[in-house]
Design a protein around this motif. Structure first.
Motif, PDB file in Angstrom:
ATOM      1  N   LYS A   2      22.831  43.273  52.365  1.00 31.97           N
ATOM      2  CA  LYS A   2      22.089  41.869  52.713  1.00 31.97           C
ATOM      3  C   LYS A   2      22.986  41.189  53.652  1.00 31.97           C
ATOM      4  CE  LYS A   2      20.232  41.294  48.086  1.00 31.97           C
ATOM      5  NZ  LYS A   2      20.154  40.473  46.988  1.00 31.97           N
ATOM      6  N   PRO A   3      22.483  40.980  54.857  1.00 28.94           N
ATOM      7  CA  PRO A   3      20.834  41.307  55.238  1.00 28.94           C
ATOM      8  C   PRO A   3      20.500  42.641  55.221  1.00 28.94           C
ATOM      9  CG  PRO A   3      22.181  40.397  56.976  1.00 28.94           C
ATOM     10  CD  PRO A   3      22.984  40.596  55.874  1.00 28.94           C
ATOM     11  N   TYR A   4      19.400  43.005  55.418  1.00 29.81           N
ATOM     12  CA  TYR A   4      18.976  44.661  55.395  1.00 29.81           C
ATOM     13  C   TYR A   4      19.339  44.969  56.682  1.00 29.81           C
ATOM     14  CZ  TYR A   4      16.538  48.938  54.192  1.00 29.81           C
ATOM     15  OH  TYR A   4      16.534  50.274  53.845  1.00 29.81           O
ATOM     16  N   GLN A   5      20.636  45.344  56.995  1.00 36.41           N
ATOM     17  CA  GLN A   5      20.886  45.867  58.418  1.00 36.41           C
ATOM     18  C   GLN A   5      21.589  46.961  58.345  1.00 36.41           C
ATOM     19  OE1 GLN A   5      22.683  42.422  60.279  1.00 36.41           O
ATOM     20  NE2 GLN A   5      20.894  41.747  61.085  1.00 36.41           N
ATOM     21  N   GLY A  89      16.897  53.734  60.090  1.00 34.08           N
ATOM     22  CA  GLY A  89      17.025  53.694  61.543  1.00 34.08           C
ATOM     23  C   GLY A  89      16.403  52.701  62.212  1.00 34.08           C
ATOM     24  N   GLU A  90      15.245  52.042  61.787  1.00 31.89           N
ATOM     25  CA  GLU A  90      14.598  50.964  62.301  1.00 31.89           C
ATOM     26  C   GLU A  90      15.526  49.679  62.122  1.00 31.89           C
ATOM     27  OE1 GLU A  90      10.864  50.808  60.473  1.00 31.89           O
ATOM     28  OE2 GLU A  90       9.940  52.488  61.657  1.00 31.89           O
ATOM     29  N   ALA A  91      16.479  49.747  61.120  1.00 32.82           N
ATOM     30  CA  ALA A  91      17.268  48.620  60.670  1.00 32.82           C
ATOM     31  C   ALA A  91      18.474  48.745  61.283  1.00 32.82           C
ATOM     32  CB  ALA A  91      17.270  48.605  59.158  1.00 32.82           C
ATOM     33  N   GLY A  92      18.617  49.742  62.042  1.00 31.16           N
ATOM     34  CA  GLY A  92      19.920  50.044  63.097  1.00 31.16           C
ATOM     35  C   GLY A  92      20.767  51.237  62.805  1.00 31.16           C
TER      36      GLY A  92
END
Ligand SMILES: [Cu+2]
Length: 101
Positions: A2-5, A89-92
């Motif tokens: 949290k946050p979703y990264q 992957g989309e979240a980094g």
């Protein structure tokens, strides 16, 4: 979470520094899963598809587990090292691997 990264090398993709390797070098990526989730990890090159240009951790990269991924520089190009869960992957959770001959 949290946050979703997610990130690799301390930052999300786009904010982390690319890994670099030159022809003939060997690279060892020491990675520790600091989360409480499993992460299937795959490296893919463009345009070469899997499986010949993939490196996989045993089944799944378990929470708090460390792995060493050895890369032999024998295929120049721009690579991505990333979690195989696309939404991670989309979240980094990706990093560029720049291989120059
Ligand atoms: Cu993941």
């Amino acid at each position: 979470m949290k946050p979703y990264q997610w990130g690799i090398n301390g930052a999300a993709y786009g904010k982390n520094e690319p890994l670099t390797v030159k022809a003939g070098q060997r690279l060892r990526i020491n990675a520790t899963n600091m989360s409480m989730m499993s992460h299937p990890r795959t490296s893919t090159a463009t345009p070469s598809p899997c499986p010949q240009d993939c490196a996989r951790t045993p089944s799944s990269w378990l929470p708090m587990q460390s792995v060493a991924i050895d890369v032999e520089a024998d295929n120049p190009g721009d690579w991505m090292v990333h979690c195989h869960n696309a939404y991670h992957g989309e979240a980094g959770m990706m990093i560029a691997l720049e291989y120059r001959s």
